[in-house]
Design a protein around this motif. Sequence first.
Motif, PDB file in Angstrom:
ATOM      1  N   ARG A  23       6.229 -19.943   0.944  1.00 43.84           N
ATOM      2  CA  ARG A  23       6.563 -18.589   1.401  1.00 43.84           C
ATOM      3  C   ARG A  23       6.721 -17.658   0.195  1.00 43.84           C
ATOM      4  NH1 ARG A  23       8.850 -19.239   6.848  1.00 43.84           N
ATOM      5  NH2 ARG A  23       9.556 -21.381   7.140  1.00 43.84           N
ATOM      6  N   GLU A  24       6.085 -16.520   0.251  1.00 43.62           N
ATOM      7  CA  GLU A  24       6.178 -15.542  -0.839  1.00 43.62           C
ATOM      8  C   GLU A  24       7.110 -14.413  -0.418  1.00 43.62           C
ATOM      9  OE1 GLU A  24       5.091 -15.790  -3.758  1.00 43.62           O
ATOM     10  OE2 GLU A  24       3.538 -17.359  -3.610  1.00 43.62           O
ATOM     11  N   ARG A  25       7.850 -13.890  -1.378  1.00 40.86           N
ATOM     12  CA  ARG A  25       8.681 -12.713  -1.110  1.00 40.86           C
ATOM     13  C   ARG A  25       8.203 -11.585  -2.005  1.00 40.86           C
ATOM     14  NH1 ARG A  25      14.972 -13.133  -2.380  1.00 40.86           N
ATOM     15  NH2 ARG A  25      14.185 -12.571  -4.430  1.00 40.86           N
ATOM     16  N   ILE A  26       8.029 -10.433  -1.425  1.00 44.79           N
ATOM     17  CA  ILE A  26       7.454  -9.321  -2.180  1.00 44.79           C
ATOM     18  C   ILE A  26       8.479  -8.195  -2.313  1.00 44.79           C
ATOM     19  CG2 ILE A  26       5.686  -7.503  -2.060  1.00 44.79           C
ATOM     20  CD1 ILE A  26       3.931  -9.691  -0.686  1.00 44.79           C
ATOM     21  N   ASP A  27       8.657  -7.702  -3.524  1.00 48.61           N
ATOM     22  CA  ASP A  27       9.597  -6.594  -3.742  1.00 48.61           C
ATOM     23  C   ASP A  27       8.951  -5.279  -3.304  1.00 48.61           C
ATOM     24  OD1 ASP A  27      11.150  -8.489  -4.890  1.00 48.61           O
ATOM     25  OD2 ASP A  27      11.271  -7.558  -6.872  1.00 48.61           O
ATOM     26  N   VAL A  28       9.656  -4.553  -2.442  1.00 51.13           N
ATOM     27  CA  VAL A  28       9.194  -3.231  -2.019  1.00 51.13           C
ATOM     28  C   VAL A  28       9.972  -2.200  -2.830  1.00 51.13           C
ATOM     29  CG1 VAL A  28       9.037  -1.629  -0.072  1.00 51.13           C
ATOM     30  CG2 VAL A  28       8.666  -4.079   0.288  1.00 51.13           C
ATOM     31  N   GLY A  29       9.247  -1.269  -3.413  1.00 53.52           N
ATOM     32  CA  GLY A  29       9.886  -0.324  -4.333  1.00 53.52           C
ATOM     33  C   GLY A  29      10.137   1.048  -3.742  1.00 53.52           C
ATOM     34  N   LYS A  35       3.935   4.086   4.545  1.00 51.38           N
ATOM     35  CA  LYS A  35       3.427   3.831   3.185  1.00 51.38           C
ATOM     36  C   LYS A  35       4.601   3.366   2.348  1.00 51.38           C
ATOM     37  CE  LYS A  35      -0.375   7.128   3.126  1.00 51.38           C
ATOM     38  NZ  LYS A  35      -0.056   7.875   4.370  1.00 51.38           N
ATOM     39  N   VAL A  36       4.402   2.276   1.617  1.00 54.24           N
ATOM     40  CA  VAL A  36       5.470   1.782   0.742  1.00 54.24           C
ATOM     41  C   VAL A  36       4.889   1.491  -0.634  1.00 54.24           C
ATOM     42  CG1 VAL A  36       7.038   0.834   2.488  1.00 54.24           C
ATOM     43  CG2 VAL A  36       5.143  -0.563   1.660  1.00 54.24           C
ATOM     44  N   ILE A  37       5.776   1.442  -1.626  1.00 52.35           N
ATOM     45  CA  ILE A  37       5.345   1.122  -2.988  1.00 52.35           C
ATOM     46  C   ILE A  37       5.510  -0.385  -3.205  1.00 52.35           C
ATOM     47  CG2 ILE A  37       5.720   1.547  -5.457  1.00 52.35           C
ATOM     48  CD1 ILE A  37       4.967   4.106  -4.104  1.00 52.35           C
ATOM     49  N   VAL A  38       4.414  -1.027  -3.543  1.00 54.92           N
ATOM     50  CA  VAL A  38       4.458  -2.466  -3.869  1.00 54.92           C
ATOM     51  C   VAL A  38       3.731  -2.646  -5.198  1.00 54.92           C
ATOM     52  CG1 VAL A  38       3.761  -4.787  -3.167  1.00 54.92           C
ATOM     53  CG2 VAL A  38       4.458  -3.150  -1.435  1.00 54.92           C
ATOM     54  N   SER A 339      -5.287 -11.552   3.838  1.00 52.84           N
ATOM     55  CA  SER A 339      -4.144 -10.682   3.568  1.00 52.84           C
ATOM     56  C   SER A 339      -4.179 -10.160   2.121  1.00 52.84           C
ATOM     57  CB  SER A 339      -2.858 -11.464   3.843  1.00 52.84           C
ATOM     58  OG  SER A 339      -1.742 -10.717   3.503  1.00 52.84           O
ATOM     59  N   GLU A 340      -4.506 -11.052   1.181  1.00 51.12           N
ATOM     60  CA  GLU A 340      -4.611 -10.655  -0.243  1.00 51.12           C
ATOM     61  C   GLU A 340      -5.702  -9.612  -0.438  1.00 51.12           C
ATOM     62  OE1 GLU A 340      -3.299 -12.075  -3.358  1.00 51.12           O
ATOM     63  OE2 GLU A 340      -1.676 -12.492  -1.933  1.00 51.12           O
ATOM     64  N   ARG A 341      -6.826  -9.858   0.213  1.00 52.50           N
ATOM     65  CA  ARG A 341      -7.975  -8.951   0.084  1.00 52.50           C
ATOM     66  C   ARG A 341      -7.607  -7.556   0.607  1.00 52.50           C
ATOM     67  NH1 ARG A 341     -11.041  -5.870  -0.685  1.00 52.50           N
ATOM     68  NH2 ARG A 341     -13.299  -5.839  -0.802  1.00 52.50           N
ATOM     69  N   LEU A 342      -6.895  -7.547   1.740  1.00 51.92           N
ATOM     70  CA  LEU A 342      -6.449  -6.272   2.311  1.00 51.92           C
ATOM     71  C   LEU A 342      -5.526  -5.540   1.340  1.00 51.92           C
ATOM     72  CD1 LEU A 342      -5.665  -7.302   6.005  1.00 51.92           C
ATOM     73  CD2 LEU A 342      -7.410  -5.676   5.284  1.00 51.92           C
ATOM     74  N   ARG A 343      -4.644  -6.311   0.720  1.00 52.93           N
ATOM     75  CA  ARG A 343      -3.664  -5.679  -0.174  1.00 52.93           C
ATOM     76  C   ARG A 343      -4.349  -5.061  -1.384  1.00 52.93           C
ATOM     77  NH1 ARG A 343       0.907  -7.892  -2.599  1.00 52.93           N
ATOM     78  NH2 ARG A 343       0.715  -9.789  -1.369  1.00 52.93           N
ATOM     79  N   ARG A 344      -5.395  -5.727  -1.849  1.00 53.33           N
ATOM     80  CA  ARG A 344      -6.148  -5.135  -2.973  1.00 53.33           C
ATOM     81  C   ARG A 344      -6.757  -3.790  -2.546  1.00 53.33           C
ATOM     82  NH1 ARG A 344     -10.238  -9.143  -4.277  1.00 53.33           N
ATOM     83  NH2 ARG A 344      -9.052 -10.765  -3.223  1.00 53.33           N
ATOM     84  N   ASP A 345      -7.047  -3.684  -1.257  1.00 52.09           N
ATOM     85  CA  ASP A 345      -7.598  -2.434  -0.703  1.00 52.09           C
ATOM     86  C   ASP A 345      -6.513  -1.409  -0.389  1.00 52.09           C
ATOM     87  OD1 ASP A 345     -10.279  -2.448  -0.619  1.00 52.09           O
ATOM     88  OD2 ASP A 345     -10.477  -2.814   1.537  1.00 52.09           O
ATOM     89  N   GLY A 346      -5.254  -1.774  -0.630  1.00 52.00           N
ATOM     90  CA  GLY A 346      -4.160  -0.842  -0.351  1.00 52.00           C
ATOM     91  C   GLY A 346      -3.643  -0.902   1.076  1.00 52.00           C
ATOM     92  N   VAL A 347      -3.871  -2.044   1.755  1.00 51.60           N
ATOM     93  CA  VAL A 347      -3.404  -2.200   3.140  1.00 51.60           C
ATOM     94  C   VAL A 347      -2.571  -3.483   3.223  1.00 51.60           C
ATOM     95  CG1 VAL A 347      -4.132  -2.571   5.529  1.00 51.60           C
ATOM     96  CG2 VAL A 347      -5.451  -1.046   4.066  1.00 51.60           C
ATOM     97  N   TRP A 348      -1.341  -3.346   3.699  1.00 50.44           N
ATOM     98  CA  TRP A 348      -0.438  -4.502   3.713  1.00 50.44           C
ATOM     99  C   TRP A 348      -0.272  -5.041   5.137  1.00 50.44           C
ATOM    100  CZ3 TRP A 348       5.391  -4.447   1.878  1.00 50.44           C
ATOM    101  CH2 TRP A 348       5.823  -5.762   1.718  1.00 50.44           C
ATOM    102  N   VAL A 349      -0.869  -6.201   5.378  1.00 44.88           N
ATOM    103  CA  VAL A 349      -0.694  -6.924   6.646  1.00 44.88           C
ATOM    104  C   VAL A 349      -0.295  -8.347   6.273  1.00 44.88           C
ATOM    105  CG1 VAL A 349      -1.753  -7.725   8.773  1.00 44.88           C
ATOM    106  CG2 VAL A 349      -2.538  -5.597   7.744  1.00 44.88           C
TER     107      VAL A 349
END
Length: 392
Positions: A23-29, A35-38, A339-349
């Motif tokens: 399980r990964e935990r991601i800090d949201v800034g 829209k959130v800063i990650v 999910s990783e690929r989406l995040r590289r595109d700026g979309v967090w799912v």
Amino acid sequence: MQHTWRADLAAQHHSRRASNHWRERIDVGSAQSTKVIVGGRSVLNFSSNDYLGLASHPQLGRAAADAVAQWGAGSGASHLVCGHLDLHSTLEREIAEFVGAERALLFSNGYMANLGICAAFAEKRDAIVQDKLNHASLIDGGRLSLAHSYRYRHLSVSHAAAILQRSEAARHLIVSDGVFSMDGDVAPLTNLSALADAYNGLLIVDDAHGFGVLGDQGRGTLNEQGLRPRGNVLLMATLGKALGSFGAFVAGDALLIDHLLQTARSYIYTTALPPSAVSASLAGLHLIKEAGSDLQIRLRKNIDYLRAAAAELGLNFESSNTAIQPIIIGAPQRALEVSERLRRDGVWVVAIRPPTVPVGSSRLRVTLSANHTFNDIDVLLQSLMVALGEAQ
Ligand code: PMP
């Protein structure tokens, strides 16, 4: 001894990582929003339970700050010692009125409410009969109580009925999520309520994902199906999702609520919610009421838009009509890759994997907010098309 412990844990962690279940935990800034800063950059957020966009609404923030000024930061004690403020009673009264119940009782959060309900109502001679895909807190509540525990096939009223028919228990707790947290589908509460009537049952509905979203002005899944928390029907919902704050409530007849207040250990033996959270919840509830049905309508438009546009693109979302819109991927590794690929595109799912969901059903859990724009949804769908294509 020390060495065995460390070696055992390290081996467990190794196998979790190797099978893609770490399980990964991601800090949201930034504040919770669409829209959130990650990692220092802005991403479109399709992972939150902030369905109405209230978590960072200025009115809730102001209410929390005002409450700190008036009541202080902490409640200071548990409810039955000296931590129960007027503010708690006000929120309980307003929630009860909103959902059409005689009474409501605040809990620190939904997890604790569910543990408390199961253990308080199901005694040794009773049985808990619950949907296989119920939230972990209900499954844990079943383990905590001394009653027999049974799980029926997802949404299967006939399987629940067969279990009840065979049961020799004196009383039954029939327990279901209103909206299922990882699937977004809705429980057949009218039929479950009829089963409760037929088998000396108490129906418990966990409406964490239906409250604020479904029913008249967001009164929840029971309301959507023409029911109310009264008689042998009890409603639990959290205040940390659509309501934008933190905490939970249980609503129903005074007799049942009194029983919880007297016996639910997760109510009695913990510090009462802080004034800031209670006040923010009140502000959230007022906003929902003042908005008429605007917030729910905006969310509904986004759900309909996503489903229509996804169908045109041939994207296989599950058949859900709520804010939770999953796409089943299957293998955990592939779900992570997409999910990783989406995040590289700026979309967090977020990718959801076992044991949160059954083996072989790892998924992307897309959640919608009333504050998403159609353009946000277009970006999501275009990125999904690319990510799903590439991860094959
Ligand atoms: N029930 C369901 C269905 C949930 O999804 C959750 C939260 N994930 C809970 C209960 C627990 O609620 P809380 O976050 O308030 O502890």
